[in-house]
Design an enzyme around this catalytic site. Structure first.
Site, PDB file in Angstrom:
ATOM      1  N   ASP A  51      31.858  59.806  10.499  1.00 49.24           N
ATOM      2  CA  ASP A  51      32.369  60.451  11.711  1.00 49.24           C
ATOM      3  C   ASP A  51      33.712  61.106  11.422  1.00 49.24           C
ATOM      4  O   ASP A  51      34.321  60.852  10.376  1.00 49.24           O
ATOM      5  CB  ASP A  51      32.469  59.467  12.887  1.00 49.24           C
ATOM      6  CG  ASP A  51      33.053  58.132  12.462  1.00 49.24           C
ATOM      7  OD1 ASP A  51      33.995  58.142  11.641  1.00 49.24           O
ATOM      8  OD2 ASP A  51      32.576  57.094  12.936  1.00 49.24           O
TER       9      ASP A  51
ATOM     10  N   ASP B  60      37.480  61.864  12.799  1.00 52.82           N
ATOM     11  CA  ASP B  60      38.530  61.528  13.766  1.00 52.82           C
ATOM     12  C   ASP B  60      39.648  62.554  13.664  1.00 52.82           C
ATOM     13  O   ASP B  60      40.011  62.991  12.579  1.00 52.82           O
ATOM     14  CB  ASP B  60      39.094  60.138  13.480  1.00 52.82           C
ATOM     15  CG  ASP B  60      38.043  59.048  13.652  1.00 52.82           C
ATOM     16  OD1 ASP B  60      37.077  59.278  14.412  1.00 52.82           O
ATOM     17  OD2 ASP B  60      38.172  57.991  13.027  1.00 52.82           O
TER      18      ASP B  60
ATOM     19  N   ASP C 113      46.664  51.464   8.477  1.00 48.87           N
ATOM     20  CA  ASP C 113      46.576  50.258   7.642  1.00 48.87           C
ATOM     21  C   ASP C 113      46.765  50.536   6.149  1.00 48.87           C
ATOM     22  O   ASP C 113      47.719  50.066   5.535  1.00 48.87           O
ATOM     23  CB  ASP C 113      45.293  49.458   7.922  1.00 48.87           C
ATOM     24  CG  ASP C 113      44.028  50.304   7.980  1.00 48.87           C
ATOM     25  OD1 ASP C 113      44.096  51.519   7.674  1.00 48.87           O
ATOM     26  OD2 ASP C 113      42.958  49.761   8.315  1.00 48.87           O
TER      27      ASP C 113
END
Ligand code: ATP
Ligand code: MG
Length: 449
Positions: free
Chosen positions: A71, A73, A149
């Site tokens: 996907d 983003d 992260d």
């Protein structure tokens, strides 16, 4: 290099901006032809409305690796409300983490506003015991980059000049195929222990090595996962086990001690009896193979496999104590204990338990019971599970073969060569009645799905 040791956003911006490396279009491999046209549409519209916008996260990482992202983003300086105003097909979602979803048929482009790093005291950011539980403070791209992260997840593909913007050294880490956390390992893992599981997932999925301090951190802070929200852990488990790299994911979890944290009883069981590990590995290998072929996989079967060693282990313990229905009791206990760690929705836990509860019924020498089991709505899944057990357990190969034949040639195939049943014996009748009563509601609600 912990950018966040100061909480002054201007200072963070200054320090992070000083690290910026812009990789020009000519120096990276990301071409627009590999980007979803819908994601490009979103990026262009944001740009044309005067906002800055780029692809971010897994999509940039995967494109740089030459993989197809699952996907796309988008990150932008437009607020969710501003995004909504630009797209008719846009919905705002999330309370803990507010986002805009732009819908194009089946495809959703997730648009997130750059997150800030400061707590403005408005309640838009919430920390509980050092854990981040809510984050709706907006900020600059620099702040957005350093609160992500891993360095390889913090790259931006900017639509204004098609460059890759790297604030944290992620571009080089992609080339070196190494997973590094942004900032201080202890603080980042304490802030969100689910990151330990994400590290394991990315290591498995990308085949990256894990930086030494991160590896040590996963071992040390992984146990904090027991306090993570069980619903979130369930989502993470699906991402780990149903994305085509389940076997590698399991081995990484084992290597870092996370399997013992999330599946304590199964972990104990597979360390006592290697056949349990063989069963789990066979299940995960077949899950990966099915996904590679585009075949469906079900969380019920997956969790049935992951927890089966626990069920068997508990059954043996209960039987040794003389429990009247060790199998049924063990399966009920494991379901309820596991729910405290990982929230398995009922629509998966009921069929999972049914798969387990049908296993003892394969052992029979009564024609009627064979017929009843063959006609059971969950027979197929239960039989597949028997095959799986047989792949790890030589004693079951013969039984599985009988049931295989029975599906082709009729119920007598199961009984061939077995001594006839002793009619009316107490041992034979009593448990059957009891089991049937207990199982009824599960069958009804699972069938109602
Ligand atoms: P995948 O290919 O599996 O989707 P991904 O990197 O896109 O991998 P997502 O879970 O979709 O992972 O998250 C998108 C991005 O959001 C990540 O790349 C990362 O930058 C950021 N992110 C997600 N979860 C966290 C987290 N717990 N802490 C910090 N940043 C996170
Ligand atoms: Mg993603």
């Amino acid at each position: 290099m912990d950018f966040l040791e100061t909480s002054d956003p201007a200072e963070v911006r200054r320090r992070v901006a000083a690290q910026l490396r812009v990789v020009a279009r000519a120096d990276h491999c990301i071409s627009r032809q590999y980007i979803s046209p819908n994601a490009l549409r979103v990026l262009y519209r944001l740009r044309d409305a005067g906002f800055s916008a780029g692809l971010v996260g897994g999509a940039v990482r995967d494109l740089l690796l030459g993989n197809r992202p699952k996907d796309f983003d988008v990150a932008t300086n437009a607020t969710p409300e501003q995004v909504k105003a630009l797209f008719r097909n846009c919905r705002l979602i999330g309370r803990r983490f507010r986002l805009a979803h732009v819908h194009y048929g089946d495809e959703i482009i997730e648009v997130s506003t750059f997150r800030g790093i400061s707590d403005d005291g408005s309640g838009d950011r919430e920390m509980v015991d050092g854990r981040l539980t809510r984050d709706n403070v907006y900020g600059s791209i620099e702040e957005d980059a350093v609160r992500r992260d891993f360095t390889v997840n913090a790259l931006y593909y900017a639509i204004e000049d098609f460059s890759v913007r790297d604030y944290v050294g992620g571009f080089e880490d992609v080339q070196r195929r190494v997973l590094r956390l942004i900032g201080d390992v202890e603080r980042r893992f304490r802030e969100d222990p689910v990151r330990t599981l994400r590290a394991v997932r990315f290591a498995a999925k990308l085949g990256f090595s894990v930086a030494e301090d991160v590896a040590a951190g996963i071992r040390e802070y992984g146990p904090l996962l027991v306090d993570a929200p069980p619903a979130r852990l369930f989502d993470e488990m699906l991402k780990l086990f149903l994305a085509g790299h389940a076997l590698a994911g399991f081995r990484e979890m084992e290597r870092y001690g996370l399997f013992a944290v999330l599946f304590p009883e199964s972990s104990l069981a597979i360390h006592k009896d290697p056949r349990g590990r063989a069963l789990i590995e066979a299940a995960l290998a077949s899950t990966d193979a099915r996904i590679a072929l585009g075949k469906p996989v079900t969380p019920a079967f997956l969790f049935a496999s992951l927890l089966w060693p626990a069920v068997e282990y508990r059954t043996a313990a209960l039987a040794a104590r003389g429990h009247a229905d060790p199998e049924g009791e063990a399966s009920a206990q494991i379901v309820s204990e596991q729910a405290q760690r990982i929230a398995l929705p009922k629509r998966f836990s009921l069929p999972m338990q049914e798969i387990w509860d049908l296993q003892p019924r394969f052992v029979t020498n009564q024609r009627k019971r064979v017929q009843r089991l063959l006609a059971h709505p969950r027979f197929r899944a239960a039989f597949d599970f028997l095959l799986l057990r047989a792949s790890a357990h030589a004693d079951l190969v013969e039984l599985a073969a009988r049931w295989e034949r029975a599906q082709r040639d009729g119920p007598d195939a199961v009984l061939e060569g077995l001594p006839p049943p002793e009619h009316g014996s107490a041992a034979e009748v009593a448990p059957r009645k009891k089991r049937r009563r207990r199982r009824k509601p599960a069958v009804a609600s699972a069938a109602a799905e």
